[in-house]
Design a protein around this motif. Sequence first.
Motif, PDB file in Angstrom:
ATOM      1  N   GLY A 105      17.258  68.718  19.449  1.00 20.32           N
ATOM      2  CA  GLY A 105      16.139  68.585  18.521  1.00 20.32           C
ATOM      3  C   GLY A 105      16.117  67.224  17.844  1.00 20.32           C
ATOM      4  N   VAL A 106      17.285  66.775  17.396  1.00 24.25           N
ATOM      5  CA  VAL A 106      17.383  65.466  16.730  1.00 24.25           C
ATOM      6  C   VAL A 106      17.008  64.345  17.694  1.00 24.25           C
ATOM      7  CG1 VAL A 106      18.985  63.812  15.717  1.00 24.25           C
ATOM      8  CG2 VAL A 106      19.060  66.215  15.013  1.00 24.25           C
ATOM      9  N   VAL A 107      17.521  64.406  18.930  1.00 23.46           N
ATOM     10  CA  VAL A 107      17.226  63.352  19.901  1.00 23.46           C
ATOM     11  C   VAL A 107      15.733  63.319  20.232  1.00 23.46           C
ATOM     12  CG1 VAL A 107      17.637  62.535  22.257  1.00 23.46           C
ATOM     13  CG2 VAL A 107      19.547  63.365  20.875  1.00 23.46           C
ATOM     14  N   THR A 108      15.110  64.494  20.347  1.00 27.25           N
ATOM     15  CA  THR A 108      13.676  64.535  20.650  1.00 27.25           C
ATOM     16  C   THR A 108      12.865  63.869  19.547  1.00 27.25           C
ATOM     17  OG1 THR A 108      13.936  66.584  21.923  1.00 27.25           O
ATOM     18  CG2 THR A 108      11.716  66.054  21.150  1.00 27.25           C
ATOM     19  N   VAL A 109      13.208  64.150  18.294  1.00 29.88           N
ATOM     20  CA  VAL A 109      12.502  63.510  17.174  1.00 29.88           C
ATOM     21  C   VAL A 109      12.695  61.994  17.232  1.00 29.88           C
ATOM     22  CG1 VAL A 109      12.410  63.269  14.667  1.00 29.88           C
ATOM     23  CG2 VAL A 109      12.598  65.547  15.693  1.00 29.88           C
ATOM     24  N   LEU A 110      13.904  61.553  17.540  1.00 28.55           N
ATOM     25  CA  LEU A 110      14.174  60.114  17.626  1.00 28.55           C
ATOM     26  C   LEU A 110      13.342  59.448  18.721  1.00 28.55           C
ATOM     27  CD1 LEU A 110      18.059  59.992  17.136  1.00 28.55           C
ATOM     28  CD2 LEU A 110      16.282  59.303  15.507  1.00 28.55           C
ATOM     29  N   LEU A 111      13.024  60.194  19.790  1.00 24.66           N
ATOM     30  CA  LEU A 111      12.177  59.633  20.844  1.00 24.66           C
ATOM     31  C   LEU A 111      10.808  59.226  20.303  1.00 24.66           C
ATOM     32  CD1 LEU A 111      13.080  61.931  23.857  1.00 24.66           C
ATOM     33  CD2 LEU A 111      12.957  59.444  23.971  1.00 24.66           C
ATOM     34  N   GLY A 112      10.376  59.871  19.233  1.00 26.09           N
ATOM     35  CA  GLY A 112       9.100  59.516  18.627  1.00 26.09           C
ATOM     36  C   GLY A 112       9.108  58.167  17.950  1.00 26.09           C
ATOM     37  N   PHE A 113      10.283  57.577  17.788  1.00 27.11           N
ATOM     38  CA  PHE A 113      10.382  56.268  17.142  1.00 27.11           C
ATOM     39  C   PHE A 113      10.908  55.210  18.120  1.00 27.11           C
ATOM     40  CE2 PHE A 113      10.654  59.548  13.922  1.00 27.11           C
ATOM     41  CZ  PHE A 113       9.690  59.120  13.010  1.00 27.11           C
ATOM     42  N   VAL A 175      -3.695  67.950  22.252  1.00 31.07           N
ATOM     43  CA  VAL A 175      -4.108  67.922  20.847  1.00 31.07           C
ATOM     44  C   VAL A 175      -3.286  66.905  20.063  1.00 31.07           C
ATOM     45  CG1 VAL A 175      -4.230  69.274  18.718  1.00 31.07           C
ATOM     46  CG2 VAL A 175      -4.936  70.298  20.890  1.00 31.07           C
ATOM     47  N   LEU A 176      -1.961  66.885  20.304  1.00 26.10           N
ATOM     48  CA  LEU A 176      -1.093  65.942  19.596  1.00 26.10           C
ATOM     49  C   LEU A 176      -1.426  64.502  19.965  1.00 26.10           C
ATOM     50  CD1 LEU A 176       2.324  67.836  19.861  1.00 26.10           C
ATOM     51  CD2 LEU A 176       0.970  67.471  17.790  1.00 26.10           C
ATOM     52  N   LEU A 177      -1.764  64.266  21.232  1.00 21.87           N
ATOM     53  CA  LEU A 177      -2.170  62.915  21.623  1.00 21.87           C
ATOM     54  C   LEU A 177      -3.420  62.484  20.858  1.00 21.87           C
ATOM     55  CD1 LEU A 177      -1.713  62.766  25.518  1.00 21.87           C
ATOM     56  CD2 LEU A 177      -0.475  61.447  23.804  1.00 21.87           C
ATOM     57  N   ASP A 178      -4.301  63.451  20.606  1.00 22.22           N
ATOM     58  CA  ASP A 178      -5.545  63.129  19.894  1.00 22.22           C
ATOM     59  C   ASP A 178      -5.340  62.957  18.383  1.00 22.22           C
ATOM     60  OD1 ASP A 178      -7.112  62.966  22.133  1.00 22.22           O
ATOM     61  OD2 ASP A 178      -7.707  65.071  22.112  1.00 22.22           O
ATOM     62  N   LEU A 179      -4.090  63.147  17.907  1.00 20.33           N
ATOM     63  CA  LEU A 179      -3.776  62.829  16.502  1.00 20.33           C
ATOM     64  C   LEU A 179      -3.499  61.332  16.330  1.00 20.33           C
ATOM     65  CD1 LEU A 179      -1.386  65.758  15.472  1.00 20.33           C
ATOM     66  CD2 LEU A 179      -3.833  65.524  14.983  1.00 20.33           C
ATOM     67  N   GLY A 184      -0.397  56.600  10.498  1.00 19.43           N
ATOM     68  CA  GLY A 184       0.031  55.352  11.110  1.00 19.43           C
ATOM     69  C   GLY A 184       0.836  55.516  12.381  1.00 19.43           C
ATOM     70  N   LEU A 185       0.873  56.723  12.941  1.00 20.23           N
ATOM     71  CA  LEU A 185       1.650  56.978  14.157  1.00 20.23           C
ATOM     72  C   LEU A 185       0.729  57.147  15.357  1.00 20.23           C
ATOM     73  CD1 LEU A 185       4.231  59.573  12.761  1.00 20.23           C
ATOM     74  CD2 LEU A 185       4.626  57.132  13.170  1.00 20.23           C
ATOM     75  N   ARG A 186       1.227  56.738  16.515  1.00 24.76           N
ATOM     76  CA  ARG A 186       0.488  56.932  17.754  1.00 24.76           C
ATOM     77  C   ARG A 186       0.564  58.396  18.183  1.00 24.76           C
ATOM     78  NH1 ARG A 186      -2.817  54.738  20.627  1.00 24.76           N
ATOM     79  NH2 ARG A 186      -1.697  54.107  22.530  1.00 24.76           N
ATOM     80  N   GLY A 187      -0.361  58.805  19.028  1.00 29.72           N
ATOM     81  CA  GLY A 187      -0.377  60.189  19.498  1.00 29.72           C
ATOM     82  C   GLY A 187       0.902  60.571  20.220  1.00 29.72           C
ATOM     83  N   TRP A 188       1.443  59.643  21.044  1.00 32.92           N
ATOM     84  CA  TRP A 188       2.668  59.973  21.780  1.00 32.92           C
ATOM     85  C   TRP A 188       3.847  60.178  20.837  1.00 32.92           C
ATOM     86  CZ3 TRP A 188       6.934  56.898  21.321  1.00 32.92           C
ATOM     87  CH2 TRP A 188       6.762  55.547  20.961  1.00 32.92           C
ATOM     88  N   ILE A 193       7.778  64.086  17.880  1.00 33.98           N
ATOM     89  CA  ILE A 193       8.201  64.559  16.554  1.00 33.98           C
ATOM     90  C   ILE A 193       7.891  66.041  16.379  1.00 33.98           C
ATOM     91  CG2 ILE A 193       7.810  64.317  14.073  1.00 33.98           C
ATOM     92  CD1 ILE A 193       7.205  61.315  14.651  1.00 33.98           C
ATOM     93  N   ALA A 194       6.657  66.432  16.716  1.00 36.62           N
ATOM     94  CA  ALA A 194       6.228  67.818  16.492  1.00 36.62           C
ATOM     95  C   ALA A 194       6.933  68.802  17.409  1.00 36.62           C
ATOM     96  CB  ALA A 194       4.711  67.926  16.681  1.00 36.62           C
ATOM     97  N   THR A 195       7.376  68.355  18.594  1.00 34.77           N
ATOM     98  CA  THR A 195       8.055  69.276  19.505  1.00 34.77           C
ATOM     99  C   THR A 195       9.567  69.294  19.309  1.00 34.77           C
ATOM    100  OG1 THR A 195       8.096  67.553  21.228  1.00 34.77           O
ATOM    101  CG2 THR A 195       6.263  69.108  21.274  1.00 34.77           C
ATOM    102  N   GLY A 196      10.129  68.303  18.587  1.00 33.34           N
ATOM    103  CA  GLY A 196      11.567  68.287  18.350  1.00 33.34           C
ATOM    104  C   GLY A 196      11.998  69.093  17.139  1.00 33.34           C
TER     105      GLY A 196
END
Length: 438
Positions: A105-113, A175-179, A184-188, A193-196
């Motif tokens: 979970g932590v690694v997945t969230v870090l992928l968002g950055f 849906v998340l991509l369309d956010l 200030g964050l990109r959809g990817w 972040i939301a899946t981790g």
Amino acid sequence: MAVAGSEPRLRRMNMDDLGRATISRVSWRLMPLLGLIYMVAYIDRQNVSYAKLQMVSDLSLSEAAYGLGASLFFIGYFLFEVPSNLLLEKVGARVWFARIMATWGVVTVLLGFTTSPTMFYVLRFLLGAAEAGFFPGVLYALTLWFPQAHRARAVGSFMLASAVANAVGAAIGGVLLDLDGMLGLRGWQWVFIATGIPAVILVPVVLATLPSGPAEARWLTERQKSWLADVLRAERSGEHVADHRNPMRALADPRVLALSVAYIGFPLAAYGLGYWLPTIVKGFGVSNTINGLLNVIPWTLVGLALWWVPRHAARFQNQRWHIAGPALIGAVALVLSVIVPGPVLKFVMLCIAAPAIFSGQPVFWTLPPRFLKGASAAAGFAAINSIGNLGGFVAQTVVPRIRDESGSDLVPMLFLALCLALAAFGVLLAERRLPTSV
């Protein structure tokens, strides 16, 4: 006056009732939680297929370079899966599954950055290392809870979560991509972040509710624990069932190696399809959200097939064609998905290929316990899954390269179909070397 023979028959009926009640209680207590964990894991594994639609340009990556980064997950998975499963056998499912979930979970969230290709590559490798052992760990844990006759259905119920994960992931991925641009964050970034976060949230739930084995289950009666222990003990005492003194020796067992090689084609085709499906559907000219919603359809069919095929297979003594048959159907459908004209027919073929690729796998995973038990079974499950999942590495590195160099959509699908067909024939050959019963 009792009819002669009626008393043993009555006792037999009572034991049958006890067995059904025990399996039903185990199923309702364990499978929803294990399925939920697997759903979160699978979403965290597949979210790169949606993030790719924006991340490739943001990090200035080619399709092949992105595929390499995505596939490094499977290298980490391969290297750490057997050690992870052996540790699980020592410390128990409850503690080890919680550790796995927290780290992935932590690694997945870090992928968002992620800010560079190198960081992407490192984090994907670490994600594979973190998650290593969960899937084969569950397969091993199920041998502690379910007799052989019920195991394929249990594995099928567990793997249903992968279909739900793909359907949910498909629906939320677009849906998340369309956010894109929110906070200030990109959809990817939102995709990762939301899946981790759910994996981290589930850690205390697992620690509080998941027993490591039947002896710890407060929701089983003593009679139910005794029945389950007696049935499983009888199965494991078969003369053909091996428990190597050193469980690492299971890795050199020719039957483990044969099943490992045969299994490669299943993850290869599954990840190849899962990785490319959003890209293929986007080629129909739909928006990100519609793309995600359309992808729900094939994964819903996967769920239905995972429910039905193991139940149909349970009627037969020889179940090898319930593994090989769907794989051959999937191979044909993959080829037709490129050959047939028009987006509708292409999508129909993909909707046939997806359930065909997945539906025989629950029956496949009943093969190792026919000749392995204990720590040897834990090592065997991990070895087969880790070697087989190198097919995922091939799917996300070789397949994009084939597409880039051939400039054709047909050649990659022919490659996936060939590998799936070889897997089907490999299963037919390997299964003939296994004992018919435990």
